[in-house]
Write a protein that holds these residues in place. Structure first.
Motif, mmCIF file in Angstrom:
data_model
loop_
_atom_site.group_PDB
_atom_site.id
_atom_site.type_symbol
_atom_site.label_atom_id
_atom_site.label_comp_id
_atom_site.label_asym_id
_atom_site.label_seq_id
_atom_site.Cartn_x
_atom_site.Cartn_y
_atom_site.Cartn_z
ATOM 1 N N ARG A 30 -24.573 -22.907 -21.853
ATOM 2 C CA ARG A 30 -23.882 -22.268 -20.731
ATOM 3 C C ARG A 30 -22.379 -22.543 -20.779
ATOM 4 N NH1 ARG A 30 -24.989 -23.234 -14.273
ATOM 5 N NH2 ARG A 30 -23.685 -21.528 -13.579
ATOM 6 N N GLY A 31 -22.002 -23.785 -21.100
ATOM 7 C CA GLY A 31 -20.584 -24.125 -21.239
ATOM 8 C C GLY A 31 -19.923 -23.348 -22.360
ATOM 9 N N ALA A 32 -20.646 -23.181 -23.483
ATOM 10 C CA ALA A 32 -20.109 -22.417 -24.614
ATOM 11 C C ALA A 32 -19.917 -20.952 -24.228
ATOM 12 C CB ALA A 32 -21.042 -22.538 -25.818
ATOM 13 N N ARG A 33 -20.866 -20.383 -23.522
ATOM 14 C CA ARG A 33 -20.781 -18.989 -23.090
ATOM 15 C C ARG A 33 -19.599 -18.794 -22.129
ATOM 16 N NH1 ARG A 33 -25.719 -18.583 -21.871
ATOM 17 N NH2 ARG A 33 -25.551 -19.167 -19.697
ATOM 18 N N LEU A 34 -19.430 -19.713 -21.193
ATOM 19 C CA LEU A 34 -18.311 -19.629 -20.255
ATOM 20 C C LEU A 34 -16.980 -19.752 -20.989
ATOM 21 C CD1 LEU A 34 -17.197 -19.465 -17.376
ATOM 22 C CD2 LEU A 34 -17.527 -21.954 -17.209
ATOM 23 N N LEU A 65 -16.596 -21.733 -32.833
ATOM 24 C CA LEU A 65 -16.137 -23.119 -32.693
ATOM 25 C C LEU A 65 -16.802 -23.831 -31.527
ATOM 26 C CD1 LEU A 65 -12.323 -22.845 -33.544
ATOM 27 C CD2 LEU A 65 -14.270 -23.324 -35.067
ATOM 28 N N VAL A 66 -16.962 -23.146 -30.392
ATOM 29 C CA VAL A 66 -17.600 -23.819 -29.248
ATOM 30 C C VAL A 66 -19.102 -23.987 -29.494
ATOM 31 C CG1 VAL A 66 -15.803 -23.119 -27.627
ATOM 32 C CG2 VAL A 66 -17.875 -21.751 -27.804
ATOM 33 N N ALA A 67 -19.733 -23.035 -30.186
ATOM 34 C CA ALA A 67 -21.149 -23.205 -30.528
ATOM 35 C C ALA A 67 -21.331 -24.422 -31.419
ATOM 36 C CB ALA A 67 -21.685 -21.950 -31.211
ATOM 37 N N ASN A 68 -20.423 -24.615 -32.371
ATOM 38 C CA ASN A 68 -20.498 -25.805 -33.224
ATOM 39 C C ASN A 68 -20.264 -27.079 -32.430
ATOM 40 O OD1 ASN A 68 -21.080 -24.319 -35.484
ATOM 41 N ND2 ASN A 68 -19.040 -24.507 -36.394
#
Length: 153
Positions: A30-34, A65-68
């Motif tokens: 959820r944080g990555a999606r936001l 990058l945020v998914a990683n």
């Protein structure tokens, strides 16, 4: 492939940046999606419309990058940080996590995973899309920052 080098100035505030956005996110999907959505929104507000090449490219790089950071850089109870900066000719994104033992491969060491493997292509995308990218160790706390820059017309 491009070399993984640290641009001059590292992670400090870039005086050439005309816009800057920083935020802390939970290390969750959820944080990555936001984070991805806010990157696209900020770029739109800064004059790079949602359907522009710059917005779509940096949003894709941010997503990888945020998914990683969530998948490989997660430390329980720790968040990741995102910084987006825009100057007249360059967009830069920094994603910082607190994990020091899992570092991404350098650009020249990236290899295409087997075709049946469902993951492992994110940094190949970043390498193909960004003008440059790399990894910088954090100096004030444990962790690392993975950054990418994109030249814009």
């Amino acid at each position: 492939m491009k070399p993984a080098t640290t641009p001059p100035g590292g992670l400090v505030h870039d005086p050439a940046a005309t816009h800057e956005f920083t935020m802390q996110f939970t290390s969750t999907p959820r944080g990555a999606r936001l984070a991805r959505r806010l990157v696209s929104h900020r770029l739109h507000e800064w004059g790079h419309p949602y359907d522009s090449t710059a917005n779509e490219t940096i949003t894709l790089i941010a997503a990888e990058l945020v998914a990683n950071a969530v998948r490989h850089g997660h430390v329980p109870g720790r968040d990741f940080h995102l910084r987006l900066a825009a100057s007249p000719a360059v967009l830069r994104i920094d994603v910082t996590d607190t994990r020091t033992d899992k570092r991404p491969c350098r650009a020249q060491d990236l290899q295409l995973p087997p075709s049946e493997q469902e993951s492992g292509r994110g940094l190949l995308l970043v390498d193909a899309l960004a003008a440059d990218w790399g990894i910088t160790p954090r100096t004030t706390a444990p962790g690392k920052t993975v950054w990418a820059v994109l030249d814009v017309p």
